[in-house]
Design an enzyme around this catalytic site. Structure first.
Site, PDB file in Angstrom:
ATOM      1  N   THR A 130      -7.550  89.202 104.538  1.00 18.38           N
ATOM      2  CA  THR A 130      -8.715  88.959 103.703  1.00 18.38           C
ATOM      3  C   THR A 130      -9.998  88.958 104.511  1.00 18.38           C
ATOM      4  O   THR A 130      -9.987  88.665 105.715  1.00 18.38           O
ATOM      5  CB  THR A 130      -8.565  87.594 102.992  1.00 18.38           C
ATOM      6  N   ASP A 131     -11.107  89.245 103.850  1.00 14.77           N
ATOM      7  CA  ASP A 131     -12.407  89.154 104.529  1.00 14.77           C
ATOM      8  C   ASP A 131     -12.833  87.703 104.760  1.00 14.77           C
ATOM      9  O   ASP A 131     -13.764  87.440 105.537  1.00 14.77           O
ATOM     10  CB  ASP A 131     -13.496  89.894 103.747  1.00 14.77           C
ATOM     11  N   GLU A 132     -12.132  86.755 104.157  1.00 10.25           N
ATOM     12  CA  GLU A 132     -12.519  85.349 104.308  1.00 10.25           C
ATOM     13  C   GLU A 132     -12.314  84.832 105.728  1.00 10.25           C
ATOM     14  O   GLU A 132     -12.870  83.802 106.104  1.00 10.25           O
ATOM     15  CB  GLU A 132     -11.767  84.476 103.306  1.00 10.25           C
ATOM     16  N   LYS A 159      -4.883  82.430 107.230  1.00  5.87           N
ATOM     17  CA  LYS A 159      -4.852  83.893 107.296  1.00  5.87           C
ATOM     18  C   LYS A 159      -5.396  84.383 108.638  1.00  5.87           C
ATOM     19  O   LYS A 159      -4.883  85.358 109.208  1.00  5.87           O
ATOM     20  CB  LYS A 159      -5.641  84.503 106.140  1.00  5.87           C
TER      21      LYS A 159
END
Length: 345
Positions: A130-132, A159
């Site tokens: 994820t971009d998070e 992540k």
């Protein structure tokens, strides 16, 4: 190609499975069927001879070894993960166990299998993230593949940890890996705890439509079927390393919600506008202001760009929920659906 997909009964995973089977790949779906796993997502391929299902948990190393030995895949696409930020605030333990320990188990099982296969050329371990993991942006700038990690929630930290493990298994053991970090997905079969399905279903039910804070948080919205297409392209043709996958569709949450309400006004009109149901609620703890992805690498190297604008994708998504009431009605009693989560921070 024979692909082992972990988390293939989930939202993104099932889109990958459906597309891979449609393109003639053999697919083994490994899924624990936790609260967000739905085999109904795969009804269209369930009887296809190219598709098979293994009910297993990525925390069970013995099961992973057995499945790899039996099916002997050419590649692994690792999507199985706990993914809801609000749930990670209330109960971070599941995220540590699944996203970190589970990924470790997947890496070790894949490495053992790869070594036993004579380190077969062409094998890939594709880790979907994820971009998070990159943290929060201000009004300007975009995430690139070289952006330093700065996770802010238990979900994004777990992540980020899994991403680091994948990179380490490549550098230390030579395991051939590719990582992808995507922006916010939406589309058909989205489990009804995330923003887009919550807006649609609360609107239809005449309930308040909750918007965190003032709705000014910005996300880059990626239609799930576009994402599945990008993932398979990276698996088949991408170089080892990392690709960021974005929708090139930035929108503030409040604007996204109002767009959905406007679509519903046209498709399922009622006496008052659906936007009247919008209710601003206490913001999520540690809510990142803005995410935005620079997709230059995947565009320049592989020629991929998203094919669906956010306006078109939202129209398709709303129509899908209107047409598939039986699917989402069956999920209404699952853990956490229809409840405000993430309030323990």
């Amino acid at each position: 190609m024979k692909i082992l997909v972990t988390g293939g009964a989930g939202f993104i995973g099932s889109a990958v499975v459906r597309l891979a089977v449609a393109r003639g790949h053999k697919v083994v779906n490994l899924d624990a069927l936790t609260y967000a796993g739905c085999l109904e997502n795969l009804a269209s391929v369930a009887d296809d001879p190219l598709y098979s299902f293994e009910h297993a948990d990525i925390r069970d190393r013995a099961a992973l070894d057995r499945i790899l030995a039996v099916h002997q895949p050419d590649a692994v696409m690792h999507l199985a993960a706990e993914s809801h930020v609000d749930r990670s605030i209330d109960g971070p333990g599941d995220f540590i166990e699944t996203n970190i320990t589970g990924t470790y188990n997947m890496l070790e099982a894949a490495r053992s299998y790869w070594v036993a296969q004579g380190k077969r050329e062409g094998f890939r371990f594709h880790h979907i993230s994820t971009d998070e993991v990159y943290g929060s942006l201000g009004p300007e700038g975009m995430f690139t593949e070289d952006t330093p990690y700065d996770p802010r929630s238990p979900y994004s930290a777990s992540k980020a940890s899994s991403d680091h493990l994948v990179r380490a298994w490549h550098e230390t053991y030579g395991l051939p890996v590719v990582l992808t970090n995507c922006s916010n997905n939406y589309g058909p079969f989205h489990f009804p705890e995330k923003l887009v399905p919550v807006v649609i279903l609360n609107a239809l039910a005449g309930k308040p439509i909750p918007v965190y804070g003032e709705g000014l948080n910005v996300r880059d919205w990626l239609y799930v079927e576009d994402h599945a297409d990008a993932l398979l392209l990276v698996l088949e043709k991408g170089a080892m390393g990392r690709y960021n996958i974005g929708g090139e569709n930035e929108a503030r949450n409040i604007d996204l919600v109002k767009t959905i309400c406007g679509i519903l006004d046209q498709k399922r009109p009622k006496e008052t506008p659906y936007a009247n149901q919008i209710t601003f609620v206490q913001d999520r703890a540690g809510h990142d202001l803005r995410y935005a992805i620079d997709p230059s690498r995947i565009r320049d190297e592989l020629g991929w760009r998203p094919s669906v604008t956010v306006e078109e994708g939202l129209e398709r998504t709303v129509q899908w929920y209107l047409d598939n009431e039986d699917w989402w009605r069956a999920l209404q009693n699952r853990d956490g659906v229809g409840q405000r989560l993430g309030t323990k921070g």
